[in-house]
Design an enzyme around this catalytic site. Structure first.
Site, mmCIF file in Angstrom:
data_model
loop_
_atom_site.group_PDB
_atom_site.id
_atom_site.type_symbol
_atom_site.label_atom_id
_atom_site.label_comp_id
_atom_site.label_asym_id
_atom_site.label_seq_id
_atom_site.Cartn_x
_atom_site.Cartn_y
_atom_site.Cartn_z
ATOM 1 N N HIS A 155 -11.838 5.043 41.799
ATOM 2 C CA HIS A 155 -13.297 5.168 41.696
ATOM 3 C C HIS A 155 -13.790 6.580 41.448
ATOM 4 C CE1 HIS A 155 -14.416 1.077 43.186
ATOM 5 N NE2 HIS A 155 -13.234 1.163 43.774
ATOM 6 N N LYS A 206 -29.660 7.841 45.100
ATOM 7 C CA LYS A 206 -28.191 7.790 45.159
ATOM 8 C C LYS A 206 -27.784 8.861 46.154
ATOM 9 C CE LYS A 206 -28.122 8.750 40.600
ATOM 10 N NZ LYS A 206 -27.168 7.797 40.036
ATOM 11 N N ARG A 207 -26.493 8.923 46.512
ATOM 12 C CA ARG A 207 -26.065 10.011 47.389
ATOM 13 C C ARG A 207 -26.441 11.357 46.772
ATOM 14 N NH1 ARG A 207 -23.048 8.530 52.180
ATOM 15 N NH2 ARG A 207 -22.716 10.773 52.342
ATOM 16 N N LYS A 215 -24.222 14.864 40.735
ATOM 17 C CA LYS A 215 -25.279 13.918 40.351
ATOM 18 C C LYS A 215 -26.559 14.650 39.924
ATOM 19 C CE LYS A 215 -23.497 10.396 43.601
ATOM 20 N NZ LYS A 215 -23.111 9.210 42.816
ATOM 21 N N THR A 246 -23.688 2.315 39.716
ATOM 22 C CA THR A 246 -24.134 0.925 39.752
ATOM 23 C C THR A 246 -25.651 0.879 39.944
ATOM 24 O OG1 THR A 246 -23.487 0.938 42.069
ATOM 25 C CG2 THR A 246 -22.002 -0.168 40.541
ATOM 26 N N LYS A 285 -28.764 -1.554 38.442
ATOM 27 C CA LYS A 285 -29.839 -2.189 39.224
ATOM 28 C C LYS A 285 -31.205 -1.832 38.644
ATOM 29 C CE LYS A 285 -26.716 -1.815 43.070
ATOM 30 N NZ LYS A 285 -26.231 -0.872 44.116
HETATM 31 C C1 C3B Z 1 -18.397 5.557 43.616
HETATM 32 C C2 C3B Z 1 -18.521 6.312 42.306
HETATM 33 O O1 C3B Z 1 -18.984 7.618 42.571
HETATM 34 C C3 C3B Z 1 -19.481 5.558 41.407
HETATM 35 O O2 C3B Z 1 -19.555 6.184 40.149
HETATM 36 C C4 C3B Z 1 -19.019 4.112 41.242
HETATM 37 O O3 C3B Z 1 -19.991 3.375 40.557
HETATM 38 C C5 C3B Z 1 -18.772 3.469 42.584
HETATM 39 O O4 C3B Z 1 -17.890 4.243 43.362
HETATM 40 C C6 C3B Z 1 -18.196 2.080 42.476
HETATM 41 O O5 C3B Z 1 -17.102 2.071 41.609
HETATM 42 N N1 C3B Z 1 -17.525 6.202 44.619
HETATM 43 C C7 C3B Z 1 -17.920 6.136 45.936
HETATM 44 O O6 C3B Z 1 -19.003 5.610 46.235
HETATM 45 N N2 C3B Z 1 -17.134 6.664 46.910
HETATM 46 C C8 C3B Z 1 -15.946 7.219 46.596
HETATM 47 N N3 C3B Z 1 -15.179 7.702 47.564
HETATM 48 C C9 C3B Z 1 -15.503 7.284 45.266
HETATM 49 C C10 C3B Z 1 -16.336 6.748 44.274
#
Ligand code: C3B
Length: 832
Positions: free
Chosen positions: A374, A565-566, A571, A673, A677
């Site tokens: 991921h 988002k985080r 980001k 994701t 949404k």
């Molecule tokens: C996240 C990624 O940062 C996103 O780009 C991705 O859409 C999602 O996973 C789902 O695949 N991510 C996360 O939330 N936590 C992590 N440790 C690594 C990836």
């Protein structure tokens, strides 16, 4: 708006079996019974939580028939079971989702109203289970929804954290974390299975003995044994009559281990032991990406992997005594490297506990396990200090060494003399301290490795896992992420769901390619005006929540420009801020500037130890304070930080967006994701060519997507050639003006030092190229402003976005996993 909520839910209530007593009268009776027998309350004295609990129990009861029928599948030899191993499941509130998926919404609403209550109030009562950090955990939750909807026998295995992701408060503009006591008022959705429990060993050492026949037996003598108890939560599929299983493990002390002791000293010691044992599943680590190892986190990972594999072996043995056939019972997906100890643990269970030979065990391990990556961020690749690993998991270290020895033999045969490659591919890192590399372990132990968006998978093959790709290209594939349209449209945007269903019928909920039929409505003025009506109502609802939670009044007519988002530098929330600052200056300089009113909304949590992310939150709030109070921009710019972004708040926020901010540095966001949404709810995207943005743009059409910035290749090239952010600052006076304003103390009551670390970071390092993309971002935002002035055209683009988002349903993702990785047949949809 209330009316729309009701109508929309009504249109999705067909399909349940009336024999199960889900009519209004039966629901009414069941709620009162639970209030009496479960909550022990008189109606006159019942709190809102009592009613919520009573209703939830009534709903859960009605899910049990399907659930018990579904659990039966685990014994059916013909059906392979998907086992999704994930340290995080970010589910969001259950009640509303279960009512939608089971088709009980209307009956529940009417029953609740007949008791003089409102369903909305009871829905609001639920504390969401925040057992995840962000995208990764939420993806796991969407996948459970799709697995159940597609009628695939499945178990999600994870950890029952007593405290999930912290609640975020904003105090004086700073993030303050408070404990998430989600279990405080009880959890009506879980069922404790005290009889499904396993022992998990930790620490100690191994000994080798020869038994009477001269066979070598390996004994692991641990210093601690912990018990894992199963807590089950039913996951309703959408009208599928299948209920999936989420099985979360809670750690407990093993009674037999220490509790026979009866003298006082021993007794207190035994109680200490209990505290230590229970601490394993106490708290979710709040880092989106893991840093270097904490012992407790490794213990958590091992604990849930071991319980889950022991449980799978138990289930398999109910079907067949032959563990060589384990891969026919289960397809096990590892959600990132967090569960990658499964490679070593499955080997240990098969070889040490069940007597398989190494080769047979290795064959079945590899063909059972698969690994999803991921992230490409190098600092996010898990590795455990060797000594720590050895102390907790002495036997597993031996197994890792043996896997590594055999694997490196293969590597040397394939690439004779290539020492550098051997060092890179080894499961053990030996440069500057020794570590166990979990991505390498997961890759070697899996038959399939996938990334989560096309670009991400390509970069994975070129960078982080390049050596593995070169050696075994056939293992690699892509499965682009998806989100469930049940929670993210039907539940959270009932107005839109209703309008869509009125126009094209309801099939889109499970067949989202049908959304394409909306395209022909994009030229129908009355449809467009209804479309705008839905968006406006959603914006008013969000505006009301913003006023309530932040005290800021925002104009629902303005462009809602949202980034949730985080908080992370890659980001680039700070790039968004630079745009806001520039608009602020432009309006102040030229009050006649043609800039349509905008409301900038931010939301997201920062890891508690991530200083720069926390400073970015402070800066957002500080800019908000100044901008919102400035009469010269009144009615034109507003900035809001929406506190405590979570699933519940997301359900309010995504439907209200006009513009979705997806502005990460190209090559850094694996997929995203939230981008899906937003677009599925009719927002247009401003974004870079990163993660799934690339594919979203391909689907919706480039004329319906606002693209800016360097692409991944250009990012790499710029970095290689030597990036000097200061030059962008020198050469772009508007950028300089924005940064200088932050520097001057304008947003920190004259304290020029407060944001210095952030400013310095941007000017002298800017790892994520915010300054390089600033001008392109600004120009793109001007195109957004121009487009937003033509409301009719904007609505057309909005419709086309929704019409073309079908690909991003998590049902499509799950079908791809079934075909490409799990080799599980796709069953025809349940006849409604
Ligand atoms: C996240 C990624 O940062 C996103 O780009 C991705 O859409 C999602 O996973 C789902 O695949 N991510 C996360 O939330 N936590 C992590 N440790 C690594 C990836």
């Amino acid at each position: 708006a209330n009316n729309t909520v009701k109508t929309a839910a009504s249109s999705h209530t067909q399909g349940h079996d009336p024999r199960r007593g889900v009519g209004t009268a039966a629901m009414n009776r069941a709620i009162l019974d639970h209030l009496h027998f479960t909550m022990a309350r008189l109606p006159a004295l019942a709190s809102r939580n009592d009613w919520y609990m009573a209703l939830s129990h009534a709903v859960r009861d009605r899910m049990l028939d399907d659930w018990l029928a579904s659990l039966h599948h685990f014994r059916n030899k013909e059906l392979k079971v998907v086992s999704y191993l994930s340290a995080e499941f970010l589910l969001g509130p259950h009640l509303g989702n279960n009512l939608i998926n089971t088709g009980m919404w209307d009956a529940a609403r009417d029953a609740v109203e007949s008791l003089g209550l409102r369903l909305e109030d009871l829905l609001r009562q639920e504390e969401e289970p925040g057992l995840g950090n962000g995208g990764l955990g939420r993806l796991a939750a969407c996948y459970l929804d799709s697995l159940a909807t597609l009628r695939i026998p499945s178990i999600g295995y994870g950890i029952r954290y007593e405290f999930g992701i912290f609640d975020q408060l904003i105090r004086d503009g700073w993030q303050v974390e408070t404990a998430d006591k989600w279990l405080k008022f009880g959890n009506p959705w879980e069922i404790c299975r005290s009889e499904i429990a396993y022992e998990v060993k930790m620490g100690g050492h191994t000994e080798y003995h020869h038994d009477a026949d001269g066979r070598l037996a390996i004994v692991w003598l641990p210093v601690k044994v912990i018990k894992g108890v199963a807590y089950d939560t039913p996951i309703a599929g959408y009208r599928s009559r299948i209920t999936g299983l989420l099985r979360l493990w809670k750690s407990e002390a093993v009674e037999s281990f220490n509790f026979q002791a009866f003298n006082a000293g021993e007794y207190y010691h035994a109680v200490d032991e209990k505290v230590v044992s229970e601490s394993i599943t106490k708290v979710l680590y709040p880092n989106d990406e893991p840093g270097v190892g904490k012992l407790l986190r490794l213990a958590q990972q091992y604990f849930f992997v071991s319980c889950s594999l022991q449980d799978m072996i138990r289930v398999h043995l109910l079907r067949s005594p032959r563990l060589e056939e384990f891969d026919q019972t289960f397809a096990v997906q590892m959600n990132d490297t967090h569960p990658s100890l499964a490679v070593a643990e499955l080997m240990r269970l098969l070889v040490d506990e069940h007597g398989l030979g190494w080769d047979a065990a290795w064959k079945v391990t590899r063909s059972t396990l698969a690994y999803t990556n991921h992230t490409l961020l190098p600092e996010a690749l898990e590795k455990w200090p060797l000594q720590l690993f050895a102390n907790l998991l002495p036997r597993h270290l031996e197994i890792v060494y043996e896997i590594n020895r055999r694997f490196l033999d293969e590597v040397s045969r394939a690439y004779p003399g290539d020492q550098a490659r051997l060092a890179r591919m080894s499961l053990i890192e030996e440069t500057g301290g020794k570590f166990v590399r979990m991505a390498n372990l997961a890759s070697v132990g899996s038959h399939a490795i996938n990334g989560v968006a096309h670009l991400h998978t390509e970069l994975l093959k070129e960078t982080v896992l390049a050596d593995f790709y070169q050696m075994t290209p056939e293992k690699f594939c892509n499965v682009t992420n998806g989100v469930t349209p049940r929670r993210w449209v039907l539940l959270s945007n009932p107005g839109l769901a209703w309008l869509i269903s009125e126009s094209i019928g309801e099939e889109w909920v499970t067949a989202p390619e049908k959304l394409r039929e909306l395209e022909c409505f994009a030229s129908d003025p009355s449809f467009l005006s209804a479309w705008r009506g839905v968006k406006d109502a959603n914006k008013r609802a969000l505006a009301a929540a913003i006023l309530e939670r932040t005290g800021v009044a925002v104009d629902p007519e303005s462009l809602f420009d949202i980034q949730v988002k985080r908080i992370h530098e890659y980001k680039r929330q700070h790039l968004n801020l630079l745009h806001i600052l520039t608009l602020y200056h432009r309006i102040k300089r030229d009050p006649g500037a043609q800039i349509p009113p905008r409301t900038f909304i931010f939301g997201g949590k920062a890891a508690p130890g991530y200083f720069m992310a926390k400073l970015i939150i402070k800066l957002i709030n500080s800019v908000a304070e100044v901008v919102n109070a400035d009469p010269e921009v009144a009615g034109r710019l507003k900035v809001v930080f929406f506190p405590d972004f979570n699933v519940t708040n997301g359900q309010l926020i995504y439907p209200a967006a006009d513009l979705s901010e997806q502005i990460s540095t190209s090559g850094k966001e694996a997929s995203g994701t939230g981008n899906m949404k937003f677009s599925l709810n009719g927002a247009l995207t401003i974004g870079t060519l990163d993660g799934a943005n690339v594919e979203i743009r391909e689907e919706v059409g480039e004329e319906n997507f606002f693209l800016f910035g360097l692409n991944a290749t250009e990012v790499q090239a710029l970095k290689k050639s030597g990036y000097h952010p200061g030059r962008f600052y020198e050469e772009d006076w508007e950028l300089r003006e924005a940064i200088d304003a932050v520097r001057s103390g304008l947003f920190s009551h004259g304290d020029a030092g407060l944001f210095q670390p952030l400013v310095d970071h941007l000017l002298y390092d800017d790892e994520y190229l915010a300054l390089a993309d600033y001008r392109s971002y600004l120009e793109c935002q001007e195109r957004v402003s121009t487009a937003f002035r033509q409301r009719e055209l904007w609505s057309v683009k909005s419709v086309l976005n929704v019409a073309r988002m079908g690909k991003f349903s998590s049902d499509r993702s799950i079908r791809e996993y079934c075909e490409k990785i799990w080799k599980v047949p796709i069953r025809p949809p349940f006849p409604h």
